[in-house]
Design a protein around this motif. Structure first.
Motif, mmCIF file in Angstrom:
data_model
loop_
_atom_site.group_PDB
_atom_site.id
_atom_site.type_symbol
_atom_site.label_atom_id
_atom_site.label_comp_id
_atom_site.label_asym_id
_atom_site.label_seq_id
_atom_site.Cartn_x
_atom_site.Cartn_y
_atom_site.Cartn_z
ATOM 1 N N HIS A 49 -32.586 19.169 -29.953
ATOM 2 C CA HIS A 49 -32.309 17.957 -30.745
ATOM 3 C C HIS A 49 -32.123 16.745 -29.836
ATOM 4 O O HIS A 49 -32.606 15.639 -30.151
ATOM 5 N N ASN A 50 -31.444 16.925 -28.711
ATOM 6 C CA ASN A 50 -31.285 15.813 -27.773
ATOM 7 C C ASN A 50 -32.637 15.351 -27.231
ATOM 8 O O ASN A 50 -32.889 14.144 -27.090
ATOM 9 N N LEU A 51 -33.506 16.297 -26.942
ATOM 10 C CA LEU A 51 -34.837 15.963 -26.426
ATOM 11 C C LEU A 51 -35.675 15.252 -27.486
ATOM 12 O O LEU A 51 -36.412 14.302 -27.179
ATOM 13 N N LEU A 52 -35.558 15.690 -28.725
ATOM 14 C CA LEU A 52 -36.282 15.021 -29.818
ATOM 15 C C LEU A 52 -35.818 13.576 -29.972
ATOM 16 O O LEU A 52 -36.633 12.665 -30.192
ATOM 17 N N VAL B 244 -41.357 21.995 -29.999
ATOM 18 C CA VAL B 244 -41.724 22.945 -31.048
ATOM 19 C C VAL B 244 -40.965 24.255 -30.819
ATOM 20 O O VAL B 244 -40.882 24.745 -29.683
ATOM 21 N N ALA B 245 -40.420 24.814 -31.893
ATOM 22 C CA ALA B 245 -39.803 26.136 -31.821
ATOM 23 C C ALA B 245 -40.922 27.169 -31.919
ATOM 24 O O ALA B 245 -41.418 27.465 -33.012
ATOM 25 N N GLY C 37 -34.900 20.263 -38.785
ATOM 26 C CA GLY C 37 -35.377 19.080 -38.072
ATOM 27 C C GLY C 37 -36.227 19.392 -36.856
ATOM 28 O O GLY C 37 -36.721 18.477 -36.192
ATOM 29 N N ILE C 38 -36.393 20.687 -36.527
ATOM 30 C CA ILE C 38 -37.230 21.085 -35.390
ATOM 31 C C ILE C 38 -38.495 21.747 -35.939
ATOM 32 O O ILE C 38 -38.417 22.695 -36.732
ATOM 33 N N GLU C 39 -39.644 21.250 -35.539
ATOM 34 C CA GLU C 39 -40.901 21.848 -35.980
ATOM 35 C C GLU C 39 -40.950 23.309 -35.524
ATOM 36 O O GLU C 39 -40.715 23.628 -34.357
ATOM 37 N N THR C 40 -41.245 24.199 -36.477
ATOM 38 C CA THR C 40 -41.275 25.625 -36.185
ATOM 39 C C THR C 40 -42.684 26.175 -36.354
ATOM 40 O O THR C 40 -43.305 25.986 -37.407
ATOM 41 N N LEU C 41 -43.162 26.844 -35.350
ATOM 42 C CA LEU C 41 -44.502 27.428 -35.385
ATOM 43 C C LEU C 41 -44.475 28.705 -36.218
ATOM 44 O O LEU C 41 -43.637 29.578 -35.981
#
Length: 374
Positions: free
Chosen positions: A37-40, A47-48, A65-69
């Motif tokens: 989240h900090n990096l985003l 991407v997860a 909130g993190i794009e998940t593959l």
């Protein structure tokens, strides 16, 4: 010391960061997701690639909130097993991929056997990876953990993979806090938690694992400091001190020697060489097939642990080892204690004693094997 070509090759690869813990539930995955989240927020493309929430609410919340593959379902025996979709990730080409449980064994039929091998492929495409790992899954300590805790460690990865990491961060909580998380059902379901508290998550086991984890992280820090020092102009012409294990064609004690030497090398942040000197009477066409298989199994184990395997030829074993130790700046040499009686050893001669007399500046470690090791 790494060759300059190795340094250049690494610059073309992605960087690897590992969150290292001493047991499930210490917070490795949550720490990785918080960093994501900090990096985003800083504008990085994250991407997860594969994150295992284990039905833990805190982890699921952090995944928001993190794009998940989407996983790749591998079919086996009429069932589908979700695995990381490496090819899809490479096509997506994010700046940073999140990968949980690096020691995981992929389902049969996958392109690669282990998840850490998938990560190496991802890194080779210039994608940076942040991953998680528990210390007991390192090959060099897995047997010790199994003996100390009574729990078999089946998922393993080579120590060389941890050494490959550009950054290792220890995720540490007190034993009391970890056991309280278990009681509250934050790690396992209540019935599983009670069994875990009585068995693997006992105070004694957690103390042992926590110490291992802190030592491993300390060894990694020493390796990084040493690497930086060796790249400085002042270090030109100086080689890092190394550890050597001398093994014979008789394979019965080699595994113990290799593991002990690798532990010392890891603590020192040094290279470890596993050296076999082949005499003429031990050539492949003369050596017993079972002994040859045992020897190869031990050399393969050494490679998995991250040692550099060296096979030499020579009739004078001591002289061959002395020359090698001098050329590679070996400062610690491991040998198994002779099985001959003192009288027979005096009559036949001892290459270990010859090595002791001829090797300059080398500390010798003679491993006295227990009956179990024999």
């Amino acid at each position: 010391m790494r060759e300059f070509s190795d340094v250049l090759a690494r610059k073309r690869e992605g960087s690897l960061k590992i969150y290292l813990g001493y047991a499930a539930g210490v917070g490795k995955t949550c720490a990785m997701l918080r960093e994501a989240h900090n990096l985003l927020e800083q504008g990085f493309d994250v991407v997860a690639a594969y994150v295992e929430p284990h039905d833990r609410p805190d982890t699921r919340t952090l995944l928001d909130g993190i794009e998940t593959l989407p996983p790749l379902n591998v079919s086996q025996g009429g069932a589908a097993f979700p695995e990381m979709d490496v090819e899809a990730l490479i096509r997506r080409a994010p700046q940073i991929a999140l990968v949980d449980e690096l020691a995981h064994t992929n389902a049969p039929g996958s392109q690669r056997e282990k998840r850490y091998q998938d990560v190496l492929e991802i890194l080779s495409h210039g994608i940076n990876v942040i991953g998680t790992l528990n210390v007991q899954h390192l090959e060099s300590v897995a047997e010790r953990v199994q003996e100390a805790t009574g729990v078999a460690v089946r998922e393993r990865l080579p120590d060389a993979f941890l050494a490959r990491a550009d950054q290792v961060v220890t995720v540490d909580v007190s034993k009391e806090d970890l056991r309280e998380r278990l009681r509250q059902g934050k790690i396992y379901k209540p019935e599983q938690a009670e069994r875990a508290l009585r068995n693997f998550f006992s105070y004694e086991n957690l103390s042992f694992l926590r110490e291992l984890c802190l030592r491993e992280a300390s060894g990694d820090q020493m390796r990084k400091i040493e690497a930086q020092a060796l790249l400085s102009p002042a270090a030109e012409g100086h080689a890092a001190e190394a550890v050597m294990v001398a093994i014979s064609s008789n394979p019965t004690d080699a595994e113990t020697l290799i593991r002990k030497a690798m532990r010392l090398a890891s603590q020192m942040g040094s290279r470890c060489y596993v050296v076999y000197v082949q005499r003429q009477r031990e050539s492949p066409e003369r050596i017993n097939a079972a002994v040859q298989r045992g020897l190869q199994n031990n050399l393969q184990l050494a490679a998995r642990l991250g040692a550099e395997v060296v096979e030499l030829t020579g009739e004078d074993v001591a002289e061959t080892l002395v020359n090698f130790a001098s050329a590679r700046n070996v400062r610690h040499a491991f040998f198994g204690k002779s099985r001959l009686t003192p009288l027979r050893e005096r009559l036949r001669g001892s290459f270990i004693l010859n090595f002791l007399y001829d090797a300059v500046g080398v500390d010798m470690h003679i491993v006295n094997l227990t009956p179990k090791d024999w």
